[in-house]
Structures are given as C-alpha cells and as structure tokens.
Scaffold this motif. Structure first.
Motif, PDB file in Angstrom:
ATOM      1  N   TRP A 147      10.876  10.649  -5.238  1.00 15.00           N
ATOM      2  CA  TRP A 147      10.718   9.542  -4.500  1.00 15.00           C
ATOM      3  C   TRP A 147       9.236   9.339  -3.903  1.00 15.00           C
ATOM      4  N   THR A 148       8.766   7.984  -3.966  1.00 16.12           N
ATOM      5  CA  THR A 148       7.630   7.876  -3.452  1.00 16.12           C
ATOM      6  C   THR A 148       7.811   6.668  -2.867  1.00 16.12           C
ATOM      7  N   GLY A 149       6.935   6.273  -1.767  1.00 18.56           N
ATOM      8  CA  GLY A 149       7.210   5.283  -0.585  1.00 18.56           C
ATOM      9  C   GLY A 149       5.794   4.150  -0.630  1.00 18.56           C
ATOM     10  N   ARG A 150       6.241   3.069  -0.608  1.00 17.10           N
ATOM     11  CA  ARG A 150       5.141   2.134  -0.390  1.00 17.10           C
ATOM     12  C   ARG A 150       5.469   1.133   0.966  1.00 17.10           C
ATOM     13  N   VAL A 151       4.776   0.480   1.374  1.00 13.45           N
ATOM     14  CA  VAL A 151       4.786  -0.221   2.690  1.00 13.45           C
ATOM     15  C   VAL A 151       4.122  -1.594   2.115  1.00 13.45           C
ATOM     16  N   GLU A 152       5.094  -2.556   2.351  1.00 12.87           N
ATOM     17  CA  GLU A 152       4.750  -4.054   2.033  1.00 12.87           C
ATOM     18  C   GLU A 152       4.452  -4.836   3.467  1.00 12.87           C
ATOM     19  N   PHE A 153       3.373  -5.355   3.713  1.00  9.78           N
ATOM     20  CA  PHE A 153       3.178  -6.240   4.773  1.00  9.78           C
ATOM     21  C   PHE A 153       3.232  -7.749   4.184  1.00  9.78           C
ATOM     22  N   TYR A 154       3.767  -8.460   4.910  1.00  4.93           N
ATOM     23  CA  TYR A 154       3.884 -10.058   4.297  1.00  4.93           C
ATOM     24  C   TYR A 154       3.672 -10.820   5.575  1.00  4.93           C
ATOM     25  N   GLY A 155       2.936 -11.966   5.467  1.00  3.96           N
ATOM     26  CA  GLY A 155       2.515 -12.950   6.568  1.00  3.96           C
ATOM     27  C   GLY A 155       1.813 -14.072   5.997  1.00  3.96           C
ATOM     28  N   VAL A 156       1.385 -14.930   6.981  1.00  7.43           N
ATOM     29  CA  VAL A 156       0.578 -16.099   6.868  1.00  7.43           C
ATOM     30  C   VAL A 156      -1.114 -15.955   7.203  1.00  7.43           C
ATOM     31  N   GLY A 157      -1.765 -16.787   6.918  1.00  4.09           N
ATOM     32  CA  GLY A 157      -3.101 -16.811   7.459  1.00  4.09           C
ATOM     33  C   GLY A 157      -3.982 -15.327   7.123  1.00  4.09           C
ATOM     34  N   GLY A 158      -3.846 -14.675   6.146  1.00  2.72           N
ATOM     35  CA  GLY A 158      -4.433 -13.457   5.893  1.00  2.72           C
ATOM     36  C   GLY A 158      -3.718 -12.256   6.633  1.00  2.72           C
ATOM     37  N   ALA A 159      -2.889 -12.304   7.402  1.00  8.51           N
ATOM     38  CA  ALA A 159      -1.955 -11.426   8.289  1.00  8.51           C
ATOM     39  C   ALA A 159      -1.790 -10.184   7.230  1.00  8.51           C
ATOM     40  N   ALA A 160      -1.360 -10.183   6.115  1.00  8.10           N
ATOM     41  CA  ALA A 160      -0.846  -9.339   5.231  1.00  8.10           C
ATOM     42  C   ALA A 160      -1.806  -8.339   4.918  1.00  8.10           C
ATOM     43  N   GLU A 161      -3.009  -8.887   4.495  1.00  5.49           N
ATOM     44  CA  GLU A 161      -4.042  -7.902   3.833  1.00  5.49           C
ATOM     45  C   GLU A 161      -4.637  -7.184   4.900  1.00  5.49           C
ATOM     46  N   VAL A 162      -4.888  -7.980   6.006  1.00  5.53           N
ATOM     47  CA  VAL A 162      -5.804  -7.071   7.183  1.00  5.53           C
ATOM     48  C   VAL A 162      -4.731  -6.099   7.882  1.00  5.53           C
ATOM     49  N   THR A 207       0.896  -1.122   0.002  1.00  2.00           N
ATOM     50  CA  THR A 207       0.016  -0.117   0.005  1.00  2.00           C
ATOM     51  C   THR A 207       0.869   1.236  -0.022  1.00  2.00           C
ATOM     52  N   LYS A 208       0.292   2.297  -0.616  1.00  2.00           N
ATOM     53  CA  LYS A 208       1.038   3.536  -0.435  1.00  2.00           C
ATOM     54  C   LYS A 208       1.342   4.034   0.984  1.00  2.00           C
ATOM     55  N   ALA A 209       2.517   4.625   1.231  1.00  2.00           N
ATOM     56  CA  ALA A 209       2.817   5.104   2.623  1.00  2.00           C
ATOM     57  C   ALA A 209       2.672   6.717   2.465  1.00  2.00           C
ATOM     58  N   GLY A 210       2.443   7.345   1.448  1.00  2.85           N
ATOM     59  CA  GLY A 210       2.366   8.987   1.503  1.00  2.85           C
ATOM     60  C   GLY A 210       3.672   9.372   2.194  1.00  2.85           C
ATOM     61  N   ALA A 211       4.753   8.719   2.077  1.00  2.00           N
ATOM     62  CA  ALA A 211       6.151   9.455   2.030  1.00  2.00           C
ATOM     63  C   ALA A 211       7.013   9.229   0.984  1.00  2.00           C
ATOM     64  N   GLY A 212       8.131   9.744   1.127  1.00  6.37           N
ATOM     65  CA  GLY A 212       9.135   9.525   0.031  1.00  6.37           C
ATOM     66  C   GLY A 212      10.299   8.593   0.322  1.00  6.37           C
ATOM     67  N   LYS A 213      11.528   8.749  -0.014  1.00  5.96           N
ATOM     68  CA  LYS A 213      12.493   7.685   0.117  1.00  5.96           C
ATOM     69  C   LYS A 213      12.537   7.136   1.345  1.00  5.96           C
ATOM     70  N   THR A 214      12.802   8.102   2.429  1.00  6.32           N
ATOM     71  CA  THR A 214      12.707   7.703   3.863  1.00  6.32           C
ATOM     72  C   THR A 214      11.341   8.058   4.677  1.00  6.32           C
ATOM     73  N   PRO A 215      10.647   7.237   5.163  1.00  2.00           N
ATOM     74  CA  PRO A 215       9.590   7.669   5.820  1.00  2.00           C
ATOM     75  C   PRO A 215       9.810   8.431   7.134  1.00  2.00           C
ATOM     76  N   PRO A 216       8.903   9.435   7.576  1.00  2.00           N
ATOM     77  CA  PRO A 216       8.953   9.925   8.817  1.00  2.00           C
ATOM     78  C   PRO A 216       8.886   9.067   9.845  1.00  2.00           C
ATOM     79  N   ASN A 217       9.087   9.156  10.973  1.00  2.37           N
ATOM     80  CA  ASN A 217       8.934   8.393  12.313  1.00  2.37           C
ATOM     81  C   ASN A 217       7.636   7.927  12.300  1.00  2.37           C
ATOM     82  N   HIS A 218       6.538   8.670  12.472  1.00  2.00           N
ATOM     83  CA  HIS A 218       5.363   8.288  12.794  1.00  2.00           C
ATOM     84  C   HIS A 218       4.786   7.455  11.925  1.00  2.00           C
ATOM     85  N   VAL A 219       5.283   7.276  10.413  1.00  2.00           N
ATOM     86  CA  VAL A 219       4.779   6.296   9.471  1.00  2.00           C
ATOM     87  C   VAL A 219       5.302   5.095   9.673  1.00  2.00           C
TER      88      VAL A 219
END
Length: 233
Positions: free
Chosen positions: A93-108, A55-67
């Motif tokens: 630069w744009t940033g995206r956050v990738e979550f990965y896991g098992v059992g649907g963890a990434a999507e939720v 998903t989009k992070a709304g940040a640049g090359k390096t995300p701010p601490n709160h993101v």
C-alpha cells in the motif's frame, strides 16, 4: 463538457454582472441558452473552478497521525480541502494526499505539504538517529511519531486558517456532493503513540523545539502565497 463551451458560458455569466442592464440581461439569456444546449447546471459551472493537486504522502494504507495533522493544517491554511488516497500496487500500500479547492488553493497547499513534509521527514530522521540503537523498533516508532506530532503542532501555531467566502463554500460543497456519494471526513490516521512511557516526554519536547525553527508565513492581504523556510540558527 467541451471546455470552449464552458468558457463561453462563464464569460456570459461574468457579463451578466455588468452595470449595463441591457448588456447584463443579454449575457444572462445567452448563458442560459448555452447551458440548456449543453445540459449544464449552475452547479456544474461553479464546480468547474475547483482544482486538485495530488502528492505522495510517504505513508501506507492509513497515514500516521503526524501526516494527517500536517495535511489538515496545510489545507486549512489555504482554504483547501484534503482527502487521503490509499493505493495498492499488488505488493504494498502507498498513500497520496489530494488537496482540492478554488483560486489556486489546491496547488499551493500541495506545494506547502511537500516542502514541510520533506523537512519533517528530515528532522524526524535526525531525531531518531540520536536515540539508543538498542531500543526496540516499536519504541523508536512511538518516539518518532510523538516528536513529529509535536513538531507539526508547534508549526501550526503560526498559521491563521483561511476563511472561505460563502460562494467558495457553496462551490466546494457542490463539488463534494457531485464527486462523492457519502460525506467525507478529514484525513483519518493511525496512532503509533499508544503505550507512552515517561521517557517519551523528551521526544515531545524536542519536537516542539525543532518546530520552532520552522517558518510558515502566509502572504499579506489575503494572498495564498506561502513562504516556507528554516529560520537560521
């Protein structure tokens, strides 16, 4: 490898756990045969259960601490892992956050990050609108980030991290080893709050106050369903 062949291998491995000894033995032999034919290892089978959500992070090359705080908090709540993905489109630069896991963890986790991220962005903007317009941009950014970090910190008090099973841990580790040569660290961030002044404490206080209005509820009995909403004022 072919998804149909992989499904057959998984089916055989499930049957190999049957209480019927003969059925279990036959299923295990068939699973090993199919794995040999297709050049598949047990790790390959396990990591095929790992899913990802970007998903989009709304940040640049390096995300701010709160993101970064938000991404790591959400990942922990659902037993997922997270990695920040900076992309350069030739102009910026744009940033995206990738979550990965098992059992649907990434999507939720991805869904929770999107919902909470939108709410945090809205609340941060509303806070910034209350500041004196004559303030320097650096001061506004600093106070905005202090506010946002306090907001996330307050919301995180509601979260009980999901404890992965030993099998899930092994699967995740096998996935990381196969995908990345070097061990990954949690999302790193830039700190825009350096040079904090005494007047900045009001931003932290307001962040905590607004964070208390956010509800982050994990479902009961181990469910990873999240109900995220704003408490009525």
């Amino acid at each position: 490898m072919d998804s149909k062949a992989l499904d057959k291998i998984k089916k055989c491995l499930r049957l190999a756990k049957s209480s019927n000894a003969n059925e279990a033995a036959a299923a295990l032999r068939q699973a090993k045969k199919l794995m040999a034919i297709h050049g598949v290892t047990t790790d390959d089978v396990a990591i095929s259960d790992v899913e990802s959500h970007t998903t989009k992070a709304g940040a640049g090359k390096t995300p701010p601490n709160h993101v970064a705080l938000l991404a790591n908090m959400v990942a922990g709540a659902f037993g997922a892992e997270v990695v920040y993905c900076p992309l350069f489109d030739g102009e910026r630069w744009t940033g995206r956050v990738e979550f990965y896991g098992v059992g649907g963890a990434a999507e939720v986790a991805g869904y929770a990050f999107e919902v909470l991220g939108r709410q945090l962005k809205r609340d941060r903007a509303a806070f910034l609108a209350t500041l004196n317009k004559r303030l320097k941009r650096a001061t506004k950014v600093r106070r905005g980030d202090l506010y946002a970090s306090a907001w996330v910190d307050e919301v995180s008090r509601q979260v009980v991290p999901h404890k992965r099973s030993e099998a899930e841990e092994n699967t995740i580790e096998a996935y990381k080893t196969k995908r990345w040569e070097e061990p990954l660290e949690t999302v790193q961030a830039r700190d825009n709050t350096k040079g904090m002044r005494s007047h900045d404490h009001s931003a932290i206080h307001q962040g905590y106050q607004d964070g208390k209005k956010v509800s982050f509820h994990q479902g009961v009995n181990g469910s990873r369903h999240a109900q995220i909403g704003e408490v009525a004022s």
